[in-house]
Design an enzyme around this catalytic site. Sequence first.
Site, PDB file in Angstrom:
ATOM      1  N   GLU A   1      29.211  32.320 -29.306  1.00 47.00           N
ATOM      2  CA  GLU A   1      30.389  32.151 -30.299  1.00 47.00           C
ATOM      3  C   GLU A   1      31.541  32.030 -29.403  1.00 47.00           C
ATOM      4  O   GLU A   1      32.546  31.245 -29.937  1.00 47.00           O
ATOM      5  CB  GLU A   1      30.373  33.046 -31.333  1.00 47.00           C
ATOM      6  CG  GLU A   1      31.325  33.071 -32.485  1.00 47.00           C
ATOM      7  CD  GLU A   1      32.881  33.393 -31.993  1.00 47.00           C
ATOM      8  OE1 GLU A   1      33.761  32.324 -32.567  1.00 47.00           O
ATOM      9  OE2 GLU A   1      33.098  33.937 -31.449  1.00 47.00           O
ATOM     10  N   GLU A   2      31.787  32.807 -28.629  1.00 43.78           N
ATOM     11  CA  GLU A   2      32.993  33.117 -27.766  1.00 43.78           C
ATOM     12  C   GLU A   2      33.354  31.591 -26.929  1.00 43.78           C
ATOM     13  O   GLU A   2      34.420  31.430 -26.559  1.00 43.78           O
ATOM     14  CB  GLU A   2      32.809  33.838 -26.848  1.00 43.78           C
ATOM     15  CG  GLU A   2      32.604  35.371 -27.508  1.00 43.78           C
ATOM     16  CD  GLU A   2      33.715  35.874 -28.448  1.00 43.78           C
ATOM     17  OE1 GLU A   2      34.832  35.149 -28.182  1.00 43.78           O
ATOM     18  OE2 GLU A   2      33.812  36.895 -28.891  1.00 43.78           O
TER      19      GLU A   2
ATOM     20  N   ASP B   1      26.619  36.757 -28.789  1.00 38.60           N
ATOM     21  CA  ASP B   1      26.911  36.803 -27.405  1.00 38.60           C
ATOM     22  C   ASP B   1      27.942  37.875 -26.939  1.00 38.60           C
ATOM     23  O   ASP B   1      28.415  38.385 -27.883  1.00 38.60           O
ATOM     24  CB  ASP B   1      27.450  35.366 -26.890  1.00 38.60           C
ATOM     25  CG  ASP B   1      28.523  34.937 -27.944  1.00 38.60           C
ATOM     26  OD1 ASP B   1      28.416  35.298 -29.081  1.00 38.60           O
ATOM     27  OD2 ASP B   1      29.490  34.384 -27.487  1.00 38.60           O
TER      28      ASP B   1
ATOM     29  N   HIS C   1      37.791  42.373 -27.790  1.00 39.43           N
ATOM     30  CA  HIS C   1      38.175  41.802 -26.684  1.00 39.43           C
ATOM     31  C   HIS C   1      38.898  42.765 -25.633  1.00 39.43           C
ATOM     32  O   HIS C   1      39.215  42.484 -24.458  1.00 39.43           O
ATOM     33  CB  HIS C   1      38.881  40.577 -26.345  1.00 39.43           C
ATOM     34  CG  HIS C   1      38.109  39.326 -27.206  1.00 39.43           C
ATOM     35  ND1 HIS C   1      38.328  37.972 -26.903  1.00 39.43           N
ATOM     36  CD2 HIS C   1      37.199  39.450 -28.125  1.00 39.43           C
ATOM     37  CE1 HIS C   1      37.531  37.380 -27.905  1.00 39.43           C
ATOM     38  NE2 HIS C   1      36.997  38.244 -28.389  1.00 39.43           N
TER      39      HIS C   1
HETATM   40 NI    NI Z   1      33.687  37.689 -32.293  1.00 37.56          NI
END
Ligand code: NI
Length: 398
Positions: free
Chosen positions: A140-141, A82, A369
């Site tokens: 996952e996030e 993702d 990020h």
């Molecule tokens: Ni990651």
Amino acid sequence: MIEVKTIREEAMKLTEQLVAWRRDFHRHPELGFSEFRTGRIVAETLEALGYQVQRNVGRTGVVGLLQGAKPSPVVMLRFDMDALPIQEENEVEYASQNAGVMHACGHDGHTAIGLGVATLLARHRDELAGQVKLVFQPNEEGTNDSNGAPAMIADGALKSPRPDVLFGLHVWNSLDLGKAIVHPGAMMAAADIFRIRVVGRGGHGAIPQQTVDPVLVASHIVVALQSIVSRNVPPMQPAVLTVGSIQAGTAFNVIPPTAEMVGTVRTFDNDVQNLVENRLRRISGQIAAAFGAEAEVTYQRVTPLLVNAPVPTTFMQQIAGQVLGTANVVAGEPSMGGEDVAYFLQEVPGCFFFLGSRNVSKGKVYSHHHPLFDIDEDALPLGVAILTAASLRYGHET
Ligand code: NI
């Protein structure tokens, strides 16, 4: 048995294909539980390589099984797919074509590495001790409500066959290309989210005596919460409590009726986690009560503590050392970040490690990020070599 050196050479020859996959995923990032295109490409590639493929495991997840000569051991490899709700600022030809969505954590690289491993394992199927289960995980996030790992477990990703060991990696921009951190024991924190809604009584900013000011109450709560780590948690135990957001009010002369805070707690020990949650609830409730307000607290444990098991970790240190050179594999320090592979590692002993993807000379230095995040793609064949070697040698050497 195949030499690690040979596997490394074969992985290096895959570089062009790995980069092509990674850039394709990078151009077309998809948020958690929406990895439809990514999952389709993964499933079709695995099928073409001769894997037994299950689609829609944990909504958009894909599981591929490669059977060797014997049923066991079953080696599981986990890759997340993702992207994040971030507008990319990199000006590269493979930049995101999906506005407001970006592979800013490197999961595009993980998916490409997974397909590279799948390619080499299919080629060397005869040398497998048992079976290999490739798990391509969504969300996952945790961008869209609950995480992908528990969704896949609930959907049977760890059944028929049940894995004996798990390996996984994260490309890591805090670490130079060519290095790896393989950390024994507790490696990444348990990550929790809390919300505190202070309910007071609104009114005119000039007539405070007729109100219960939730902004003042929230301010006291923020300050008092910082006593939990400094005064309640034992000093030798790591813990973080961050209030990341406070929302209240709309105008300079209005006392609002409510104030809302959202934050995160990170811990490395279940007793400490319980302690922080209990103290957070008590402080919030009783400070609010002292001012005549109420505090509604919700506390959600999102990602469990990530713990690497001793035997798989020692094995991975050796394999990574053979691929990268022993001096380039270090134990490193635990991270207060969270990773939902921890859900799988609660069920299956294994080792999750960081693979260096920073390269100062190429300008690949931005943190995960960040809107300018990018990896040195030379990390891709190294990841393929390590996970392929681990899969082919596990069961022969352990
Ligand atoms: Ni990651």
